[in-house]
Design a protein around this motif. Structure first.
Motif, PDB file in Angstrom:
ATOM      1  N   VAL A 120       0.850  -1.201   0.000  1.00  0.00           N
ATOM      2  CA  VAL A 120       0.000   0.000   0.000  1.00  0.00           C
ATOM      3  C   VAL A 120       0.880   1.242   0.000  1.00  0.00           C
ATOM      4  O   VAL A 120       1.981   1.239   0.527  1.00  0.00           O
ATOM      5  CB  VAL A 120      -0.961   0.061   1.218  1.00  0.00           C
ATOM      6  CG1 VAL A 120      -2.058  -0.960   1.114  1.00  0.00           C
ATOM      7  CG2 VAL A 120      -0.229  -0.054   2.519  1.00  0.00           C
ATOM      8  N   THR A 121       0.370   2.305  -0.620  1.00  0.00           N
ATOM      9  CA  THR A 121       1.071   3.587  -0.629  1.00  0.00           C
ATOM     10  C   THR A 121       0.209   4.593   0.120  1.00  0.00           C
ATOM     11  O   THR A 121      -0.916   4.879  -0.297  1.00  0.00           O
ATOM     12  CB  THR A 121       1.303   4.080  -2.078  1.00  0.00           C
ATOM     13  OG1 THR A 121       1.954   3.033  -2.809  1.00  0.00           O
ATOM     14  CG2 THR A 121       2.150   5.328  -2.098  1.00  0.00           C
ATOM     15  N   LEU A 122       0.718   5.130   1.217  1.00  0.00           N
ATOM     16  CA  LEU A 122      -0.021   6.115   2.005  1.00  0.00           C
ATOM     17  C   LEU A 122       0.385   7.509   1.567  1.00  0.00           C
ATOM     18  O   LEU A 122       1.563   7.836   1.539  1.00  0.00           O
ATOM     19  CB  LEU A 122       0.280   5.934   3.500  1.00  0.00           C
ATOM     20  CG  LEU A 122      -0.129   4.617   4.142  1.00  0.00           C
ATOM     21  CD1 LEU A 122       0.241   4.636   5.607  1.00  0.00           C
ATOM     22  CD2 LEU A 122      -1.621   4.394   4.014  1.00  0.00           C
ATOM     23  N   LYS A 123      -0.615   8.330   1.229  1.00  0.00           N
ATOM     24  CA  LYS A 123      -0.338   9.708   0.826  1.00  0.00           C
ATOM     25  C   LYS A 123      -1.053  10.660   1.774  1.00  0.00           C
ATOM     26  O   LYS A 123      -2.268  10.579   1.941  1.00  0.00           O
ATOM     27  CB  LYS A 123      -0.813   9.947  -0.607  1.00  0.00           C
ATOM     28  CG  LYS A 123       0.038   9.213  -1.608  1.00  0.00           C
ATOM     29  CD  LYS A 123      -0.157   9.734  -3.002  1.00  0.00           C
ATOM     30  CE  LYS A 123       0.847   9.103  -3.940  1.00  0.00           C
ATOM     31  NZ  LYS A 123       0.644   9.503  -5.316  1.00  0.00           N
ATOM     32  N   GLY A 124      -0.308  11.553   2.423  1.00  0.00           N
ATOM     33  CA  GLY A 124      -0.895  12.522   3.356  1.00  0.00           C
ATOM     34  C   GLY A 124      -1.379  11.897   4.648  1.00  0.00           C
ATOM     35  O   GLY A 124      -2.148  12.500   5.379  1.00  0.00           O
ATOM     36  N   VAL A 125      -0.959  10.668   4.902  1.00  0.00           N
ATOM     37  CA  VAL A 125      -1.320   9.963   6.134  1.00  0.00           C
ATOM     38  C   VAL A 125      -0.029   9.659   6.886  1.00  0.00           C
ATOM     39  O   VAL A 125       0.910   9.123   6.314  1.00  0.00           O
ATOM     40  CB  VAL A 125      -2.089   8.649   5.821  1.00  0.00           C
ATOM     41  CG1 VAL A 125      -2.399   7.898   7.090  1.00  0.00           C
ATOM     42  CG2 VAL A 125      -3.359   8.940   5.043  1.00  0.00           C
ATOM     43  N   VAL A 126       0.011  10.008   8.160  1.00  0.00           N
ATOM     44  CA  VAL A 126       1.203   9.807   8.983  1.00  0.00           C
ATOM     45  C   VAL A 126       1.170   8.391   9.557  1.00  0.00           C
ATOM     46  O   VAL A 126       0.098   7.832   9.782  1.00  0.00           O
ATOM     47  CB  VAL A 126       1.242  10.844  10.129  1.00  0.00           C
ATOM     48  CG1 VAL A 126       2.525  10.745  10.920  1.00  0.00           C
ATOM     49  CG2 VAL A 126       1.080  12.250   9.578  1.00  0.00           C
ATOM     50  N   ALA A 127       2.337   7.817   9.788  1.00  0.00           N
ATOM     51  CA  ALA A 127       2.422   6.489  10.393  1.00  0.00           C
ATOM     52  C   ALA A 127       3.456   6.500  11.507  1.00  0.00           C
ATOM     53  O   ALA A 127       4.448   7.229  11.434  1.00  0.00           O
ATOM     54  CB  ALA A 127       2.802   5.457   9.348  1.00  0.00           C
ATOM     55  N   THR A 128       3.202   5.696  12.525  1.00  0.00           N
ATOM     56  CA  THR A 128       4.177   5.585  13.611  1.00  0.00           C
ATOM     57  C   THR A 128       5.410   4.846  13.087  1.00  0.00           C
ATOM     58  O   THR A 128       5.359   4.222  12.017  1.00  0.00           O
ATOM     59  CB  THR A 128       3.589   4.828  14.822  1.00  0.00           C
ATOM     60  OG1 THR A 128       3.243   3.506  14.413  1.00  0.00           O
ATOM     61  CG2 THR A 128       2.384   5.541  15.397  1.00  0.00           C
ATOM     62  N   LYS A 129       6.483   4.889  13.847  1.00  0.00           N
ATOM     63  CA  LYS A 129       7.739   4.270  13.412  1.00  0.00           C
ATOM     64  C   LYS A 129       7.552   2.778  13.125  1.00  0.00           C
ATOM     65  O   LYS A 129       7.975   2.276  12.077  1.00  0.00           O
ATOM     66  CB  LYS A 129       8.806   4.477  14.505  1.00  0.00           C
ATOM     67  CG  LYS A 129      10.209   4.208  14.050  1.00  0.00           C
ATOM     68  CD  LYS A 129      11.285   4.786  14.956  1.00  0.00           C
ATOM     69  CE  LYS A 129      11.023   4.614  16.431  1.00  0.00           C
ATOM     70  NZ  LYS A 129      12.175   5.035  17.264  1.00  0.00           N
ATOM     71  N   GLY A 130       6.881   2.073  14.031  1.00  0.00           N
ATOM     72  CA  GLY A 130       6.650   0.628  13.873  1.00  0.00           C
ATOM     73  C   GLY A 130       5.736   0.318  12.700  1.00  0.00           C
ATOM     74  O   GLY A 130       5.969  -0.626  11.932  1.00  0.00           O
ATOM     75  N   ALA A 131       4.674   1.137  12.536  1.00  0.00           N
ATOM     76  CA  ALA A 131       3.717   0.926  11.440  1.00  0.00           C
ATOM     77  C   ALA A 131       4.400   1.170  10.090  1.00  0.00           C
ATOM     78  O   ALA A 131       4.182   0.430   9.127  1.00  0.00           O
ATOM     79  CB  ALA A 131       2.515   1.840  11.604  1.00  0.00           C
ATOM     80  N   LYS A 132       5.228   2.203  10.051  1.00  0.00           N
ATOM     81  CA  LYS A 132       5.945   2.530   8.812  1.00  0.00           C
ATOM     82  C   LYS A 132       6.874   1.379   8.417  1.00  0.00           C
ATOM     83  O   LYS A 132       6.937   0.984   7.240  1.00  0.00           O
ATOM     84  CB  LYS A 132       6.742   3.820   9.014  1.00  0.00           C
ATOM     85  CG  LYS A 132       7.332   4.382   7.755  1.00  0.00           C
ATOM     86  CD  LYS A 132       7.960   5.740   8.013  1.00  0.00           C
ATOM     87  CE  LYS A 132       8.522   6.320   6.726  1.00  0.00           C
ATOM     88  NZ  LYS A 132       9.100   7.640   6.894  1.00  0.00           N
ATOM     89  N   ALA A 133       7.551   0.812   9.403  1.00  0.00           N
ATOM     90  CA  ALA A 133       8.454  -0.312   9.146  1.00  0.00           C
ATOM     91  C   ALA A 133       7.685  -1.523   8.627  1.00  0.00           C
ATOM     92  O   ALA A 133       8.125  -2.199   7.685  1.00  0.00           O
ATOM     93  CB  ALA A 133       9.196  -0.676  10.431  1.00  0.00           C
ATOM     94  N   ALA A 134       6.501  -1.782   9.184  1.00  0.00           N
ATOM     95  CA  ALA A 134       5.671  -2.921   8.766  1.00  0.00           C
ATOM     96  C   ALA A 134       5.157  -2.734   7.340  1.00  0.00           C
ATOM     97  O   ALA A 134       5.120  -3.682   6.551  1.00  0.00           O
ATOM     98  CB  ALA A 134       4.502  -3.096   9.731  1.00  0.00           C
ATOM     99  N   ILE A 135       4.780  -1.498   7.011  1.00  0.00           N
ATOM    100  CA  ILE A 135       4.274  -1.197   5.658  1.00  0.00           C
ATOM    101  C   ILE A 135       5.405  -1.366   4.639  1.00  0.00           C
ATOM    102  O   ILE A 135       5.213  -1.948   3.563  1.00  0.00           O
ATOM    103  CB  ILE A 135       3.666   0.228   5.602  1.00  0.00           C
ATOM    104  CG1 ILE A 135       2.358   0.273   6.412  1.00  0.00           C
ATOM    105  CG2 ILE A 135       3.395   0.662   4.173  1.00  0.00           C
ATOM    106  CD1 ILE A 135       1.849   1.663   6.722  1.00  0.00           C
ATOM    107  N   GLU A 136       6.588  -0.841   4.980  1.00  0.00           N
ATOM    108  CA  GLU A 136       7.717  -0.958   4.073  1.00  0.00           C
ATOM    109  C   GLU A 136       8.205  -2.384   3.924  1.00  0.00           C
ATOM    110  O   GLU A 136       8.672  -2.794   2.871  1.00  0.00           O
ATOM    111  CB  GLU A 136       8.850  -0.027   4.516  1.00  0.00           C
ATOM    112  CG  GLU A 136       8.527   1.453   4.246  1.00  0.00           C
ATOM    113  CD  GLU A 136       9.452   2.446   4.925  1.00  0.00           C
ATOM    114  OE1 GLU A 136      10.285   2.039   5.750  1.00  0.00           O
ATOM    115  OE2 GLU A 136       9.302   3.642   4.613  1.00  0.00           O
ATOM    116  N   ALA A 137       8.059  -3.180   4.995  1.00  0.00           N
ATOM    117  CA  ALA A 137       8.439  -4.593   4.935  1.00  0.00           C
ATOM    118  C   ALA A 137       7.503  -5.367   4.002  1.00  0.00           C
ATOM    119  O   ALA A 137       7.912  -6.342   3.369  1.00  0.00           O
ATOM    120  CB  ALA A 137       8.392  -5.196   6.336  1.00  0.00           C
ATOM    121  N   ALA A 138       6.249  -4.900   3.891  1.00  0.00           N
ATOM    122  CA  ALA A 138       5.269  -5.544   3.006  1.00  0.00           C
ATOM    123  C   ALA A 138       5.392  -5.039   1.569  1.00  0.00           C
ATOM    124  O   ALA A 138       4.633  -5.446   0.685  1.00  0.00           O
ATOM    125  CB  ALA A 138       3.855  -5.290   3.524  1.00  0.00           C
ATOM    126  N   GLY A 139       6.348  -4.104   1.337  1.00  0.00           N
ATOM    127  CA  GLY A 139       6.570  -3.604  -0.022  1.00  0.00           C
ATOM    128  C   GLY A 139       5.899  -2.262  -0.305  1.00  0.00           C
ATOM    129  O   GLY A 139       5.941  -1.756  -1.416  1.00  0.00           O
TER     130      GLY A 139
END
Length: 145
Positions: A120-139
């Protein structure tokens, strides 16, 4: 009608009550202040909330917390909510349309709760450090506007 004849309507104005002007006025002697005491004296009065030395009500009652007025404009969603969403690009408008965040929300934050396994690509939505890492790990990626 001339400017020099204009006057207020009958009964619209009344004389100010004059106190301390003799017995005949009805407000002579103590001038409506009663006898003795702090309230009868010139310049003598108490501060707001003063209860004669007794602990004032506003100090007797316990203090309660604080509720932020900006709270209603902030919203949170978790990773499992993102997993369930259709589409790859996600922004605040998409989240409002699906009903995941209230219409009043101005800023949305993704928190690390649940899991995500799709890109998923989040635009204009903030993510916590852990959530950001999980999203990036999923591609996926987080683009903060």
């Amino acid at each position: 009608m001339q400017l020099n004849t204009i006057k207020p309507a009958a009964g619209a104005k009344h004389a100010k009550r004059r106190v301390g002007r003799g017995i005949g006025s009805g407000l002579g002697k103590t001038a409506g202040r009663g006898h003795k005491g702090q309230k009868s004296r010139a310049g003598g009065y108490h501060k707001v909330g003063f209860e004669g030395g007794q602990m004032p009500l506003q100090r007797r009652l316990p203090k309660r917390g604080f509720k932020s007025q900006s709270l209603k404009f902030n919203a949170e969603i978790n990773l499992s909510d993102l997993q369930a969403l259709a589409g790859e690009e996600i922004d605040v408008l998409t989240l409002k349309a699906t009903g995941l965040v209230p219409e009043l929300a101005k800023s949305v934050k993704v928190i690390l709760s649940g899991s995500i396994s799709r890109k998923v690509t989040l635009k204009g939505v903030v993510a916590t450090k852990g959530a950001k890492a999980a999203i990036e790990a999923a591609g996926g990626s987080v683009v903060e506007a």
